[in-house]
Design a protein around this motif. Structure first.
Motif, mmCIF file in Angstrom:
data_model
loop_
_atom_site.group_PDB
_atom_site.id
_atom_site.type_symbol
_atom_site.label_atom_id
_atom_site.label_comp_id
_atom_site.label_asym_id
_atom_site.label_seq_id
_atom_site.Cartn_x
_atom_site.Cartn_y
_atom_site.Cartn_z
ATOM 1 N N THR A 12 13.682 22.222 -0.869
ATOM 2 C CA THR A 12 13.850 23.203 0.204
ATOM 3 C C THR A 12 12.598 23.449 1.028
ATOM 4 O OG1 THR A 12 13.364 24.962 -1.363
ATOM 5 C CG2 THR A 12 15.690 24.459 -0.972
ATOM 6 N N CYS A 13 11.449 23.051 0.532
ATOM 7 C CA CYS A 13 10.216 23.364 1.269
ATOM 8 C C CYS A 13 9.117 22.374 0.909
ATOM 9 C CB CYS A 13 9.750 24.791 0.981
ATOM 10 S SG CYS A 13 9.061 25.017 -0.675
ATOM 11 N N HIS A 15 6.554 22.769 -0.821
ATOM 12 C CA HIS A 15 6.147 22.791 -2.227
ATOM 13 C C HIS A 15 7.014 21.836 -3.046
ATOM 14 C CE1 HIS A 15 5.037 27.100 -1.081
ATOM 15 N NE2 HIS A 15 3.892 26.533 -1.363
ATOM 16 N N CYS A 16 8.298 21.791 -2.699
ATOM 17 C CA CYS A 16 9.222 20.887 -3.393
ATOM 18 C C CYS A 16 8.810 19.438 -3.147
ATOM 19 C CB CYS A 16 10.645 21.117 -2.904
ATOM 20 S SG CYS A 16 11.266 22.786 -3.197
ATOM 21 N N SER A 19 5.913 18.574 -5.294
ATOM 22 C CA SER A 19 6.283 18.394 -6.695
ATOM 23 C C SER A 19 6.860 17.000 -6.937
ATOM 24 C CB SER A 19 7.323 19.438 -7.118
ATOM 25 O OG SER A 19 6.783 20.721 -7.046
ATOM 26 N N TYR A 64 14.752 18.221 -9.366
ATOM 27 C CA TYR A 64 15.678 17.888 -8.290
ATOM 28 C C TYR A 64 16.663 16.813 -8.744
ATOM 29 C CZ TYR A 64 12.094 20.623 -6.274
ATOM 30 O OH TYR A 64 11.228 21.655 -6.080
ATOM 31 N N THR B 12 11.855 29.978 0.115
ATOM 32 C CA THR B 12 13.076 29.203 -0.128
ATOM 33 C C THR B 12 13.260 28.764 -1.573
ATOM 34 O OG1 THR B 12 11.895 27.196 0.486
ATOM 35 C CG2 THR B 12 13.179 28.279 2.219
ATOM 36 N N HIS B 15 8.746 27.810 -5.973
ATOM 37 C CA HIS B 15 7.354 27.541 -5.634
ATOM 38 C C HIS B 15 6.846 28.554 -4.620
ATOM 39 C CE1 HIS B 15 8.746 23.265 -6.569
ATOM 40 N NE2 HIS B 15 7.862 23.533 -7.501
#
Lengths: 67, 67
Positions: A12-13, A15-16, A19, A64, B12, B15
């Motif tokens: 979603t962002c 940060h994802c 990761s 994910y 979102t 994180h």
């Protein structure tokens, strides 16, 4: 160079994205990971044969799903 | 104990929650930060007077907006 492409859901962002890049980047043989957040496209490159199962496991480890 | 509540937009995922908690937690006087991702509610607690401007700046520093 070998390249494999995956479609990943759940990011979603930024940060994802980080990761996924981090986890997949730790898979032996992987030399590069490009992620497009909008489409969920993850392009993995390596110098030799890429371990598909290990890459999928790394994406799931990051939290994910591979579509 | 003093408590201040903010509504934050732009978070979102988990994180994002971690980023907000980390930045706000570094503001002097802040002893606790609770974040509800769904509603964007951020509850900040401290032992003395809370610096509203510093908390808002910390949220923005993390990359989010105070509604």
């Amino acid at each position: 160079m070998t390249t494999s492409t995956y479609t990943v859901t759940g990011m979603t962002c930024g940060h994802c994205v980080s990761s996924v890049k981090e986890e997949v980047g730790e898979v032996p043989g992987v030399t590069g990971v490009e992620v497009d957040l909008g489409s969920g496209r993850v392009e993995v490159s390596g110098s030799g044969t890429l371990d598909d199962a290990a890459i999928r496991a790394a994406i799931e480890e990051a939290g994910y799903q591979v579509a």
